[in-house]
Design an enzyme around this catalytic site. Structure first.
Site, short mmCIF file in Angstrom:
data_model
loop_
_atom_site.label_atom_id
_atom_site.label_comp_id
_atom_site.label_asym_id
_atom_site.label_seq_id
_atom_site.Cartn_x
_atom_site.Cartn_y
_atom_site.Cartn_z
CB CYS A 9 -0.95 0.00 1.20
SG CYS A 9 -0.15 0.24 2.79
CB THR A 10 -0.07 4.82 -0.33
OG1 THR A 10 -0.98 4.48 -1.36
CG2 THR A 10 0.63 6.11 -0.68
#
Length: 104
Positions: A9-10
């Protein structure tokens, strides 16, 4: 079905690991084999081995960012998805992947 997956994820924290857990639970619930590599803030964990990739029917990239080592999946069936999709409905997502493979 034999699945390998990379989750990232980011931020490289919460969604990466939640996506991993949801994918594992969903795959097991449906009777599939799965191995999930995570690429987060602490680096790569549960790294997929060349043999894991070779035996996979499908590669799921549950990612919100660019990952390292994507070239490993050349010549494999790859399905890309946002982490939030597998977090919200992992079973339905895996069922959809299995259905698309049966029509390939």
């Amino acid at each position: 079905m034999n699945i390998v997956c990379v989750a990232a994820c980011t931020a490289g924290i919460a969604h990466t690991y939640i996506a991993r857990e949801k994918l594992i639970k969903g795959a097991k619930q449906l009777g599939h084999q799965i191995k999930v590599e995570t690429q987060g803030t602490i680096g790569t964990e549960n790294e997929l081995l060349p043999d894991d990739i070779a035996q996979a029917d499908v590669v799921i990239l549950a990612i919100d960012v660019k990952i390292k080592g994507e070239e490993r999946f050349k010549n494999k069936r790859v399905v890309r998805v946002k982490t939030e999709v597998v977090i919200k409905s992992p079973v339905q997502f895996i069922e959809k992947v299995a259905k698309s493979l049966s029509h390939a």
